[in-house]
Write a protein that holds these residues in place. Structure first.
Motif, PDB file in Angstrom:
ATOM      1  N   VAL A  40      73.095 -76.857  81.473  1.00 27.54           N
ATOM      2  CA  VAL A  40      74.232 -77.735  81.762  1.00 27.54           C
ATOM      3  C   VAL A  40      74.001 -79.183  81.335  1.00 27.54           C
ATOM      4  O   VAL A  40      74.966 -79.923  81.108  1.00 27.54           O
ATOM      5  N   ALA A  41      72.746 -79.605  81.221  1.00 26.88           N
ATOM      6  CA  ALA A  41      72.473 -81.017  80.915  1.00 26.88           C
ATOM      7  C   ALA A  41      72.693 -81.289  79.430  1.00 26.88           C
ATOM      8  O   ALA A  41      72.204 -80.542  78.588  1.00 26.88           O
ATOM      9  N   PRO A  42      73.391 -82.388  79.115  1.00 27.38           N
ATOM     10  CA  PRO A  42      73.601 -82.723  77.699  1.00 27.38           C
ATOM     11  C   PRO A  42      72.441 -83.541  77.124  1.00 27.38           C
ATOM     12  O   PRO A  42      72.635 -84.405  76.272  1.00 27.38           O
ATOM     13  N   PHE A  43      71.237 -83.297  77.606  1.00 27.56           N
ATOM     14  CA  PHE A  43      70.011 -83.963  77.138  1.00 27.56           C
ATOM     15  C   PHE A  43      68.872 -83.039  77.560  1.00 27.56           C
ATOM     16  O   PHE A  43      69.066 -82.168  78.422  1.00 27.56           O
ATOM     17  N   PRO A  44      67.673 -83.210  76.989  1.00 22.98           N
ATOM     18  CA  PRO A  44      66.565 -82.340  77.397  1.00 22.98           C
ATOM     19  C   PRO A  44      66.179 -82.564  78.869  1.00 22.98           C
ATOM     20  O   PRO A  44      66.130 -83.698  79.337  1.00 22.98           O
ATOM     21  N   VAL A  45      65.930 -81.446  79.550  1.00 24.83           N
ATOM     22  CA  VAL A  45      65.383 -81.495  80.909  1.00 24.83           C
ATOM     23  C   VAL A  45      63.954 -80.985  80.802  1.00 24.83           C
ATOM     24  O   VAL A  45      63.693 -80.000  80.101  1.00 24.83           O
ATOM     25  N   GLY A  46      63.032 -81.660  81.476  1.00 28.95           N
ATOM     26  CA  GLY A  46      61.632 -81.273  81.347  1.00 28.95           C
ATOM     27  C   GLY A  46      60.924 -81.161  82.675  1.00 28.95           C
ATOM     28  O   GLY A  46      61.463 -81.496  83.733  1.00 28.95           O
ATOM     29  N   THR A  47      59.683 -80.665  82.595  1.00 31.00           N
ATOM     30  CA  THR A  47      58.796 -80.715  83.755  1.00 31.00           C
ATOM     31  C   THR A  47      57.373 -80.869  83.252  1.00 31.00           C
ATOM     32  O   THR A  47      57.111 -80.758  82.050  1.00 31.00           O
ATOM     33  N   CYS A  48      56.449 -81.149  84.195  1.00 30.06           N
ATOM     34  CA  CYS A  48      55.045 -81.257  83.798  1.00 30.06           C
ATOM     35  C   CYS A  48      54.405 -79.875  83.791  1.00 30.06           C
ATOM     36  O   CYS A  48      54.913 -78.932  84.408  1.00 30.06           O
ATOM     37  N   VAL A  49      53.287 -79.783  83.100  1.00 23.51           N
ATOM     38  CA  VAL A  49      52.622 -78.482  82.930  1.00 23.51           C
ATOM     39  C   VAL A  49      51.111 -78.672  82.855  1.00 23.51           C
ATOM     40  O   VAL A  49      50.621 -79.686  82.365  1.00 23.51           O
ATOM     41  N   GLN A  50      50.400 -77.670  83.372  1.00 19.74           N
ATOM     42  CA  GLN A  50      48.959 -77.564  83.156  1.00 19.74           C
ATOM     43  C   GLN A  50      48.728 -76.221  82.461  1.00 19.74           C
ATOM     44  O   GLN A  50      49.489 -75.272  82.699  1.00 19.74           O
ATOM     45  N   ALA A  51      47.678 -76.108  81.688  1.00 23.87           N
ATOM     46  CA  ALA A  51      47.444 -74.848  80.957  1.00 23.87           C
ATOM     47  C   ALA A  51      47.399 -73.657  81.915  1.00 23.87           C
ATOM     48  O   ALA A  51      47.878 -72.566  81.588  1.00 23.87           O
ATOM     49  N   ILE A  52      46.863 -73.868  83.108  1.00 27.63           N
ATOM     50  CA  ILE A  52      46.748 -72.761  84.069  1.00 27.63           C
ATOM     51  C   ILE A  52      48.125 -72.190  84.450  1.00 27.63           C
ATOM     52  O   ILE A  52      48.255 -71.010  84.757  1.00 27.63           O
ATOM     53  N   ASN A  53      49.147 -73.028  84.399  1.00 27.87           N
ATOM     54  CA  ASN A  53      50.501 -72.549  84.731  1.00 27.87           C
ATOM     55  C   ASN A  53      50.953 -71.445  83.777  1.00 27.87           C
ATOM     56  O   ASN A  53      51.768 -70.592  84.152  1.00 27.87           O
ATOM     57  N   LEU A  54      50.450 -71.477  82.555  1.00 32.99           N
ATOM     58  CA  LEU A  54      50.913 -70.511  81.552  1.00 32.99           C
ATOM     59  C   LEU A  54      50.485 -69.092  81.906  1.00 32.99           C
ATOM     60  O   LEU A  54      51.052 -68.126  81.404  1.00 32.99           O
ATOM     61  N   ASP A  55      49.479 -68.974  82.774  1.00 30.48           N
ATOM     62  CA  ASP A  55      49.009 -67.647  83.209  1.00 30.48           C
ATOM     63  C   ASP A  55      49.740 -67.151  84.447  1.00 30.48           C
ATOM     64  O   ASP A  55      49.413 -66.090  84.975  1.00 30.48           O
ATOM     65  N   ASP A  56      50.666 -67.944  84.930  1.00 31.41           N
ATOM     66  CA  ASP A  56      51.337 -67.626  86.194  1.00 31.41           C
ATOM     67  C   ASP A  56      52.782 -67.217  85.887  1.00 31.41           C
ATOM     68  O   ASP A  56      53.620 -68.054  85.558  1.00 31.41           O
ATOM     69  N   PRO A  57      53.059 -65.903  85.973  1.00 40.10           N
ATOM     70  CA  PRO A  57      54.398 -65.429  85.586  1.00 40.10           C
ATOM     71  C   PRO A  57      55.511 -66.073  86.423  1.00 40.10           C
ATOM     72  O   PRO A  57      56.612 -66.275  85.906  1.00 40.10           O
ATOM     73  N   ALA A  58      55.223 -66.403  87.672  1.00 36.89           N
ATOM     74  CA  ALA A  58      56.271 -67.024  88.494  1.00 36.89           C
ATOM     75  C   ALA A  58      56.595 -68.415  87.958  1.00 36.89           C
ATOM     76  O   ALA A  58      57.760 -68.828  87.898  1.00 36.89           O
ATOM     77  N   TRP A  59      55.549 -69.155  87.553  1.00 37.74           N
ATOM     78  CA  TRP A  59      55.799 -70.487  86.977  1.00 37.74           C
ATOM     79  C   TRP A  59      56.570 -70.368  85.670  1.00 37.74           C
ATOM     80  O   TRP A  59      57.564 -71.062  85.462  1.00 37.74           O
ATOM     81  N   THR A  60      56.095 -69.481  84.774  1.00 41.78           N
ATOM     82  CA  THR A  60      56.758 -69.416  83.463  1.00 41.78           C
ATOM     83  C   THR A  60      58.212 -68.963  83.614  1.00 41.78           C
ATOM     84  O   THR A  60      59.083 -69.461  82.902  1.00 41.78           O
ATOM     85  N   ALA A  61      58.477 -68.076  84.555  1.00 43.80           N
ATOM     86  CA  ALA A  61      59.863 -67.619  84.729  1.00 43.80           C
ATOM     87  C   ALA A  61      60.758 -68.802  85.120  1.00 43.80           C
ATOM     88  O   ALA A  61      61.829 -69.001  84.527  1.00 43.80           O
ATOM     89  N   ILE A  62      60.308 -69.584  86.083  1.00 45.72           N
ATOM     90  CA  ILE A  62      61.139 -70.710  86.526  1.00 45.72           C
ATOM     91  C   ILE A  62      61.239 -71.766  85.425  1.00 45.72           C
ATOM     92  O   ILE A  62      62.320 -72.269  85.115  1.00 45.72           O
ATOM     93  N   ALA A  63      60.104 -72.089  84.820  1.00 44.43           N
ATOM     94  CA  ALA A  63      60.108 -73.163  83.823  1.00 44.43           C
ATOM     95  C   ALA A  63      60.965 -72.792  82.612  1.00 44.43           C
ATOM     96  O   ALA A  63      61.782 -73.592  82.148  1.00 44.43           O
ATOM     97  N   LEU A  64      60.785 -71.570  82.101  1.00 42.00           N
ATOM     98  CA  LEU A  64      61.553 -71.194  80.903  1.00 42.00           C
ATOM     99  C   LEU A  64      63.041 -71.098  81.214  1.00 42.00           C
ATOM    100  O   LEU A  64      63.887 -71.312  80.348  1.00 42.00           O
ATOM    101  N   ASP A  65      63.357 -70.793  82.456  1.00 38.20           N
ATOM    102  CA  ASP A  65      64.755 -70.742  82.874  1.00 38.20           C
ATOM    103  C   ASP A  65      65.370 -72.149  82.938  1.00 38.20           C
ATOM    104  O   ASP A  65      66.489 -72.368  82.483  1.00 38.20           O
ATOM    105  N   GLN A  66      64.611 -73.073  83.493  1.00 33.99           N
ATOM    106  CA  GLN A  66      65.208 -74.367  83.859  1.00 33.99           C
ATOM    107  C   GLN A  66      65.081 -75.467  82.803  1.00 33.99           C
ATOM    108  O   GLN A  66      65.931 -76.337  82.728  1.00 33.99           O
ATOM    109  N   VAL A  67      63.969 -75.496  82.061  1.00 32.74           N
ATOM    110  CA  VAL A  67      63.698 -76.687  81.246  1.00 32.74           C
ATOM    111  C   VAL A  67      63.490 -76.359  79.767  1.00 32.74           C
ATOM    112  O   VAL A  67      63.168 -75.219  79.410  1.00 32.74           O
ATOM    113  N   GLY A  68      63.650 -77.381  78.959  1.00 30.03           N
ATOM    114  CA  GLY A  68      63.460 -77.226  77.515  1.00 30.03           C
ATOM    115  C   GLY A  68      62.355 -78.115  76.975  1.00 30.03           C
ATOM    116  O   GLY A  68      62.141 -78.198  75.764  1.00 30.03           O
TER     117      GLY A  68
END
Ligand code: XIL
Length: 353
Positions: A40-68
């Motif tokens: 819905v946002a007409p600009f990039p929405v982001g969040t912070c990340v640590q490499a360890i998050n990439l191994d966490d399916p719950a994190w990746t599901a939320i992040a890939l859903d919400q932010v670009g």
């Protein structure tokens, strides 16, 4: 009712979410079903990340859903990259860059120069072999050069203004290279390393401290006047739920006055840092939602070309850096059970216009 960009399910979800602000909401939150922010946002929405998050399916599901867009929380800082012997390590940042590339996400490099991080290798440099200035330049060329074409931008200098807003930070960088000169040099060098990246200046407390904000803007003006390739201003926005209404709006207007794009770069809204007049957690949670909404509205009020991106410092309460300060804090948009809070739906509604 017609709301562009919102499907019916999402609209019903938002309505449910907003009605969840009543007295029963604290014990039994209604499910919030809002459209993903990035849709819905007409600009990039982001969040912070640590490499360890990439191994966490719950994190990746939320992040890939919400932010670009992602900002490394610490693994593109000197504390990670510079080793005691002066060599550099890039395993985690490379992994983050590859993840962004394979998922079509933007990556914001954070951060090249920060007064708070002066690795031993710089403090104890053997200047018989290399000058301090050359080592500084080499670092920026190596890091910004490695991620050339892989990042959308860099927070080139982080937190340059003194805590009280009187002048600039004192650091080994300023002592050795000059308080203004080391900053300007960082921008010129970053541009040399990456011709296309946005080159941002990032700081905090700009909403709380108008004097600090004025000094920040003066620095930006001076950089531009000197020909330094500054392309945008970041306001971290680690704010507390009791921030007086209007302060964020006033900051946003001031920051926009130079005509540069603005980045809400590290937004979180602390519950436990709020002090004083509000005692109930429900009141604080209501103010937290209102603070997210004021931020989104103030950002939406900027001309479109000045809305660089809107970055949340974390999505899930359980992973917030603020938990280390106080485990009771719940500053983000997803609660301890990974349920979206009503604030998420409210934010999506503002972004949808
Ligand atoms: C914080 C991270 O969230 C922590 O994980 C890390 O240990 C310290 O840094 N301003 C900034 C961010 O620019 O880089 C900081 O991030 C938060 C304050």
């Amino acid at each position: 009712m017609s709301l562009p960009g919102l499907d019916r399910r999402a609209v019903l979800g938002s309505a449910l979410a907003l009605s969840a602000c009543g007295p029963k909401a604290a014990s039994q939150p209604a499910p919030v079903n809002a459209p993903p922010l990035k849709t819905v946002a007409p600009f990039p929405v982001g969040t912070c990340v640590q490499a360890i998050n990439l191994d966490d399916p719950a994190w990746t599901a939320i992040a890939l859903d919400q932010v670009g867009q992602l900002t490394p929380e610490w693994q593109m800082k000197m504390e990670y990259i510079v080793q005691p012997d002066g060599s550099f390590r890039f395993d985690a940042p490379d992994r983050l860059a590859a993840f962004c590339q394979s998922h079509g996400l933007g990556l914001l490099g954070h951060t090249l120069i920060w007064y708070a991080q002066v690795p031993d290798a710089f403090a104890k440099l053997d200047e018989g072999r290399i000058s301090f200035e050359q080592a500084y330049i080499n670092y920026i060329l190596a890091v910004a050069g490695r991620y050339r074409g892989k990042v959308v931008g860099w927070d080139v200098v982080n937190e340059p203004v003194a805590e009280d807003g009187e002048g600039w930070r004192d650091s080994l960088w300023s002592q050795r290279l000059g308080d203004f000169e080391h900053i300007a040099l960082a921008y010129r060098t970053a541009r040399q390393a990456d011709p296309d990246a946005a080159l941002l200046l990032n700081d905090y407390n700009l909403e709380y401290n108008p004097r600090k904000r004025a000094t920040f803007l003066k620095l930006a003006e001076r950089l531009l006047a000197s020909g330094a390739p500054l392309t945008g201003l970041g306001t971290q926005m680690h704010v507390a739920a009791d921030i007086p209404r209007g302060q964020i709006t006033a900051m946003m207007r001031d920051l926009a006055s130079l005509g540069l794009p603005v980045h809400v770069s590290e937004l979180d809204v602390s519950i436990v840092r709020a002090k004083g007049w509000m005692t109930s957690r429900a009141d604080l949670e209501r103010r937290q939602l209102e603070t997210y909404v004021e931020t989104a509205e103030a950002f939406m009020a900027l001309p479109a070309r000045q809305r660089w991106a809107f970055t949340l410092w974390g999505l899930r309460d359980n992973q917030s850096w603020l938990k280390r300060e106080n485990a009771a804090d719940t500053p983000n948009l997803f609660d301890g059970q990974d349920r979206a809070k009503p604030a998420l739906a409210a934010l999506a509604k503002v972004f949808a216009g």
